[in-house]
Enzyme design. Sequence first.
Site, PDB file in Angstrom:
ATOM      1  N   TRP A  20       0.829  -1.206   0.000  1.00 51.00           N
ATOM      2  CA  TRP A  20       0.000   0.000   0.000  1.00 51.00           C
ATOM      3  C   TRP A  20       0.866   1.261   0.000  1.00 51.00           C
ATOM      4  O   TRP A  20       1.861   1.353   0.723  1.00 51.00           O
ATOM      5  CB  TRP A  20      -0.893   0.005   1.232  1.00 51.00           C
ATOM      6  CG  TRP A  20      -1.823   1.177   1.311  1.00 51.00           C
ATOM      7  CD1 TRP A  20      -3.041   1.303   0.702  1.00 51.00           C
ATOM      8  CD2 TRP A  20      -1.617   2.397   2.031  1.00 51.00           C
ATOM      9  NE1 TRP A  20      -3.608   2.524   0.994  1.00 51.00           N
ATOM     10  CE2 TRP A  20      -2.753   3.221   1.810  1.00 51.00           C
ATOM     11  CE3 TRP A  20      -0.592   2.874   2.846  1.00 51.00           C
ATOM     12  CZ2 TRP A  20      -2.886   4.480   2.372  1.00 51.00           C
ATOM     13  CZ3 TRP A  20      -0.717   4.141   3.398  1.00 51.00           C
ATOM     14  CH2 TRP A  20      -1.856   4.934   3.166  1.00 51.00           C
ATOM     15  N   SER A  80       3.365  -7.287   1.787  1.00 52.10           N
ATOM     16  CA  SER A  80       2.340  -6.561   2.515  1.00 52.10           C
ATOM     17  C   SER A  80       0.994  -6.680   1.792  1.00 52.10           C
ATOM     18  O   SER A  80       0.490  -7.779   1.589  1.00 52.10           O
ATOM     19  CB  SER A  80       2.794  -5.114   2.708  1.00 52.10           C
ATOM     20  OG  SER A  80       2.064  -4.467   3.710  1.00 52.10           O
ATOM     21  N   LEU A  81       0.378  -5.563   1.369  1.00 47.76           N
ATOM     22  CA  LEU A  81      -0.865  -5.656   0.607  1.00 47.76           C
ATOM     23  C   LEU A  81      -0.675  -6.521  -0.635  1.00 47.76           C
ATOM     24  O   LEU A  81      -1.566  -7.300  -1.003  1.00 47.76           O
ATOM     25  CB  LEU A  81      -1.337  -4.254   0.202  1.00 47.76           C
ATOM     26  CG  LEU A  81      -2.501  -4.180  -0.796  1.00 47.76           C
ATOM     27  CD1 LEU A  81      -3.747  -4.848  -0.231  1.00 47.76           C
ATOM     28  CD2 LEU A  81      -2.777  -2.750  -1.209  1.00 47.76           C
ATOM     29  N   PHE A 142       2.959   6.290   7.817  1.00 47.96           N
ATOM     30  CA  PHE A 142       2.798   4.871   7.518  1.00 47.96           C
ATOM     31  C   PHE A 142       4.163   4.235   7.247  1.00 47.96           C
ATOM     32  O   PHE A 142       4.434   3.107   7.681  1.00 47.96           O
ATOM     33  CB  PHE A 142       1.874   4.687   6.321  1.00 47.96           C
ATOM     34  CG  PHE A 142       1.411   3.268   6.122  1.00 47.96           C
ATOM     35  CD1 PHE A 142       0.382   2.753   6.894  1.00 47.96           C
ATOM     36  CD2 PHE A 142       1.990   2.452   5.162  1.00 47.96           C
ATOM     37  CE1 PHE A 142      -0.061   1.444   6.723  1.00 47.96           C
ATOM     38  CE2 PHE A 142       1.557   1.151   4.974  1.00 47.96           C
ATOM     39  CZ  PHE A 142       0.527   0.643   5.758  1.00 47.96           C
ATOM     40  N   LEU A 143       5.031   4.958   6.550  1.00 48.66           N
ATOM     41  CA  LEU A 143       6.382   4.454   6.305  1.00 48.66           C
ATOM     42  C   LEU A 143       7.138   4.292   7.617  1.00 48.66           C
ATOM     43  O   LEU A 143       7.892   3.325   7.794  1.00 48.66           O
ATOM     44  CB  LEU A 143       7.145   5.405   5.379  1.00 48.66           C
ATOM     45  CG  LEU A 143       6.589   5.618   3.976  1.00 48.66           C
ATOM     46  CD1 LEU A 143       7.556   6.477   3.165  1.00 48.66           C
ATOM     47  CD2 LEU A 143       6.321   4.310   3.274  1.00 48.66           C
ATOM     48  N   LEU A 145       5.926   3.523  10.466  1.00 51.48           N
ATOM     49  CA  LEU A 145       5.427   2.309  11.095  1.00 51.48           C
ATOM     50  C   LEU A 145       6.061   1.076  10.470  1.00 51.48           C
ATOM     51  O   LEU A 145       6.356   0.093  11.151  1.00 51.48           O
ATOM     52  CB  LEU A 145       3.898   2.246  10.960  1.00 51.48           C
ATOM     53  CG  LEU A 145       3.176   1.087  11.648  1.00 51.48           C
ATOM     54  CD1 LEU A 145       3.461   1.060  13.140  1.00 51.48           C
ATOM     55  CD2 LEU A 145       1.673   1.179  11.401  1.00 51.48           C
ATOM     56  N   GLN A 146       6.317   1.131   9.163  1.00 52.49           N
ATOM     57  CA  GLN A 146       6.960   0.010   8.477  1.00 52.49           C
ATOM     58  C   GLN A 146       8.402  -0.184   8.947  1.00 52.49           C
ATOM     59  O   GLN A 146       8.888  -1.316   9.041  1.00 52.49           O
ATOM     60  CB  GLN A 146       6.944   0.227   6.968  1.00 52.49           C
ATOM     61  CG  GLN A 146       5.560   0.189   6.350  1.00 52.49           C
ATOM     62  CD  GLN A 146       5.603   0.386   4.852  1.00 52.49           C
ATOM     63  OE1 GLN A 146       6.611   0.086   4.208  1.00 52.49           O
ATOM     64  NE2 GLN A 146       4.532   0.891   4.279  1.00 52.49           N
ATOM     65  N   ASP A 206       8.751  -7.028  12.832  1.00 52.92           N
ATOM     66  CA  ASP A 206       7.705  -6.352  12.069  1.00 52.92           C
ATOM     67  C   ASP A 206       6.623  -5.833  13.016  1.00 52.92           C
ATOM     68  O   ASP A 206       5.984  -6.611  13.719  1.00 52.92           O
ATOM     69  CB  ASP A 206       7.107  -7.334  11.058  1.00 52.92           C
ATOM     70  CG  ASP A 206       6.275  -6.653   9.989  1.00 52.92           C
ATOM     71  OD1 ASP A 206       5.686  -5.597  10.274  1.00 52.92           O
ATOM     72  OD2 ASP A 206       6.216  -7.192   8.864  1.00 52.92           O
ATOM     73  N   HIS A 234       9.332  -4.384   8.590  1.00 53.48           N
ATOM     74  CA  HIS A 234       8.299  -4.711   7.608  1.00 53.48           C
ATOM     75  C   HIS A 234       8.808  -4.788   6.168  1.00 53.48           C
ATOM     76  O   HIS A 234       8.082  -5.264   5.295  1.00 53.48           O
ATOM     77  CB  HIS A 234       7.174  -3.671   7.700  1.00 53.48           C
ATOM     78  CG  HIS A 234       5.949  -4.028   6.927  1.00 53.48           C
ATOM     79  ND1 HIS A 234       5.179  -5.142   7.211  1.00 53.48           N
ATOM     80  CD2 HIS A 234       5.347  -3.414   5.862  1.00 53.48           C
ATOM     81  CE1 HIS A 234       4.163  -5.195   6.372  1.00 53.48           C
ATOM     82  NE2 HIS A 234       4.247  -4.168   5.543  1.00 53.48           N
TER      83      HIS A 234
END
Length: 257
Positions: A20, A80-81, A142-143, A145-146, A206, A234
């Site tokens: 994503w 991931s997605l 979001f990055l 968090l990865q 992760d 991640h």
Amino acid sequence: MSVHIAIVGKGPDLALLHGWGMHGGVWDGVRDALAQRFRLHIVDLPGYGASPAFEPYTLEHLARAVSTALPGKVQVCGWSLGGQVALEMALLFPDQIERLILTSSTPCFAAREGWPCAVPREVLLEFAAALEFDYEGTLKRFLALQARGGDEVKSLLKRLRDILFTRGRPDVQTLRAGLNVLLESDLRNRVAKIKTPTLLLHGGRDMLTPVGAAHWLAEQMPEARLEVLPGAAHAPFLAHPVEFTEIVTGFLGPAND
């Protein structure tokens, strides 16, 4: 609809599906090494990179669009997605997918009762709401968090941010629809049907898709094998490209002469 695919290398066909918010360029760090052994099909999922957006933006529609754009027999690596898209492809088109690699993926991203190895639903809902007023900041969070929890967090985060907008900016509608796929998709009651030889490649640190999800998949999928990179978060192919490439090529076997 058309799905943009960059083809590079020689050997058995191997498709790479991104996650994503990203695009096919996220694989650049392992592209050249893998292209020495495989004919890579580097996919831009609909709405990302050079692929136009489409509707309805559902997991099944994504899987069907990507499947149509790929060869009739192909090995698929999804991150991931992209891993969920690969799982759906293996369920819908078992004769097309010769081998499956799920990188930092999960059958169910959002936490539910009895499913703790996932991201809280509120986190994904907050990202969806924040897209409306802070597009760039939301993607960068979001990055973060990865990258969180893994080795060399700062350098990994910088690489992710450097890649993020190199092939344009996905529109808010695509991003929101993708988050909805992450929120709503739950493949847990179907994955045991997948008989395709599968490699589960996961980072031990992760924070987005906890490694417990990969252990669960290894127990449920009859032909699955789990490889954990202990220090990775991640995006193990970015943080540990050499180890990632060795594990992938070892699983897929030697290139055809």
